[in-house]
Every structure is written in structure tokens, then in C-alpha cells.
Scaffold this motif. Sequence first.
Motif, PDB file in Angstrom:
ATOM      1  N   ARG A  28      -1.060   2.401   1.824  1.00 45.35           N
ATOM      2  CA  ARG A  28      -1.104   3.613   0.833  1.00 45.35           C
ATOM      3  C   ARG A  28      -2.493   2.607  -0.339  1.00 45.35           C
TER       4      ARG A  28
ATOM      5  N   LYS B 111      -8.036   2.400   1.299  1.00 47.93           N
ATOM      6  CA  LYS B 111      -9.360   2.612   0.630  1.00 47.93           C
ATOM      7  C   LYS B 111     -10.289   1.906  -1.239  1.00 47.93           C
TER       8      LYS B 111
ATOM      9  N   ASP C 254      -6.859   7.295   3.416  1.00 45.12           N
ATOM     10  CA  ASP C 254      -6.101   6.287   3.780  1.00 45.12           C
ATOM     11  C   ASP C 254      -6.112   6.423   4.434  1.00 45.12           C
TER      12      ASP C 254
ATOM     13  N   TYR D  13      -8.433   3.476   7.416  1.00 46.32           N
ATOM     14  CA  TYR D  13      -8.328   2.880   7.889  1.00 46.32           C
ATOM     15  C   TYR D  13      -8.961   2.529  10.283  1.00 46.32           C
TER      16      TYR D  13
END
Length: 360
Positions: free
Chosen positions: A149, A152, A184, A188
Motif C-alpha cells: 500500500r 504508486k 497500487d 505493481y
Amino acid sequence: MLRIHFLNVGHGDCTIIEHPSGRLTMIDINNSQEFDSETFAEELAEERRKAQANLVTNGLAGAGLLGSPYSQAAIDLGLAPAPTGGLGLLGTYKAPTTSLLSDFLAEYAAVQARQRRELTDPIAFMQRVYPNRKLWRYIQSHPDLDHMRGLKKLHQHIGFENFWDTGHTKETPTFRSNSADKDDWDYYQALRQSGMAKNYTRGDALFAFGRDENGMPGGDNIEILSPTPELIGACNTAQKSNDVSLVLRVHHGSRSVLLPGDAESLAWDHMVNFYGARLKSDFFKASHHGRDTGYHQEALKLIAPELTIVSVGRKPDTDASNKYRQQTGKRVPSTRYHGNIKLEIEDNGVWRWFVDHNPG
């Protein structure tokens, strides 16, 4: 000198390493400033237990007039009525004017306020402690949301040159109501497809024992203990993402620090069988936040750490802190109770650790 910061990010993990080379590594991130539902429920139960203990201490237990118990935190926040006066052994209590639902919401708000006050935002920490510095590498130990978390935002606001990952095939998880988790996760996945991503397994030598990313001397002494390609395959088949965790050991001088992500019994069995006594490490970040699911008695006997750091701590149903303490006979500090923990190892092997409570 080697410096390692174990940040208090709640349920997840975030470890920042300042290498003697001057490079910075971050392993995992969790800047949600909130607990997942399981941990929040544990906190709420603990808040209720404290309330019950307070009532007993004040001679109020068993009065039959109290309804749902209130914590001191809820009272301090003005979210619950305070006890008044005292008559006889039991004293008297201001009759609750709220419903059971309101009682629950008061406790809920107290826990929420406390956790948001105490948790560390890794991005803000980087900007404060290492201003205008990029990370040299970011390592995603494994693909669980409580370990990514803020990924980004980290890449956009701090940046990193190298991205380490594992070759898992985890399916898209179920997201919480807000869109940040999905953002996120999608970010990823984009990083995984980029040229920046590198997947490593046990035995890869480019980053181990002083070699840099090009295989030349001058690296950061990061050893990869797990996973193996075979373990990744088995975990992908079983959809067990914890055991694909990158298990890393960072060496400096005569000392070593073992960082196992969320490795559980399957991964530990593999490492015990392969390394045996070579698992010995001076310092240990307890696997899976220090929960029972990451505790492995035989592995811990071989590791025999001087210091074990956990990020849960004193949770009766899920916490292995006492097992670590009893088996090693050493200190087992928790970021949950101590705040951020910093470990420093000098070139001559002398070491020390510090705690840093957040304001409030």
C-alpha cells in the motif's frame, strides 16, 4: 555503518536500509494509515479488555448497571460517559445514555484515532530523514496488499532505480471499498512488466556478498535465502503467497540481519533443510509480523538471534512474541508498542538499537 529502520506501519511491513555504500533500500511499504479488518478487530477487543480491567480496578465490575464497558481512551475523547462519585465498594456510575451501537462506535473511534496518530507514513519518513534522496532499490517481498500500500505514491514522490520481485502468479485480490488498493495493485503489475523488474531466487549471486548489480565488487551484501524456483512453483499451484516471500540476509562486517517477509512453515522447512546451522544470524525481523503463522521453532533455534523485532506484539490469539522471547532468552521489541525501531551496526561489529515513538 549499516542502519536499518523498522517502521511502525501497523499490520503491514516497511523496512528501510541505509547501506555503508550510501545506497538506500526499502523492503515493502504500507502507508494506508489504517489497520486491516483483522487487526482492527484485535485492537478493538484489546480496547474492550482494557475497559473491563479498568472497571475491575475501580470497583465497578459486577454492579449490573454498566451496560457495555467504556475505555479511558473513549472517555478522554469525549465519546463515552465518565464514571462519577463513589459509594460503598462498587461506587456509582453515570448511567449510559447511548445505545449499544453507540458504545461500539465510541470504542471503534478511540482505536481509530489512536492508530492514525501513532502509525508512520513511510513516504513522509523518507522525506524527513532522507530529504531529496531516491531509493536505490525497492524490494517487494511478496504480493500481499499490506506490503504494497502506497507503492504508486512511493515511486512517484520518492522514486527508485531497481525493483525486486518474485515470479508468483497470485490472482487479483479483493479490494477494500476505496480505490487506493486497486491503484497500487495495478501499478505493481505495471512495474512487474517493466524493464526495471528483476526476479530473484536462492543462489542468484549478483547481489550477494559485495557484488553490485553488474556482478562487480562494491555491492550491498544482500544474500537471497529463499524462495527457490521449485518453492515458487508449489506456492503458485497452492496459491500461497506468503511462502514466496523473498527472504534476505544483509551482512555487514561480522554481523548479519535476517529479513524473511511473511515466510511460513513451507519456506522455513526448505531453508532449514538446505542451510542448517548456516541460518545463524545476529538480528531477526520476525516473519509474518511476529504472528504464530510465521514462527518456526527449528529455524529459530538455528538462527539464534541477539535481537528479534516484531510488528504485532502481545496479541494473545495470534502473537508469537512470548515464544520468541522464551526460546531465545533475548529482547523482543515490537514496533506496535515501541514505535519505529532503528538498528545500527558499526564497521567493527558494535551494534545498538533505538526506539522512536511518534508524537502522541
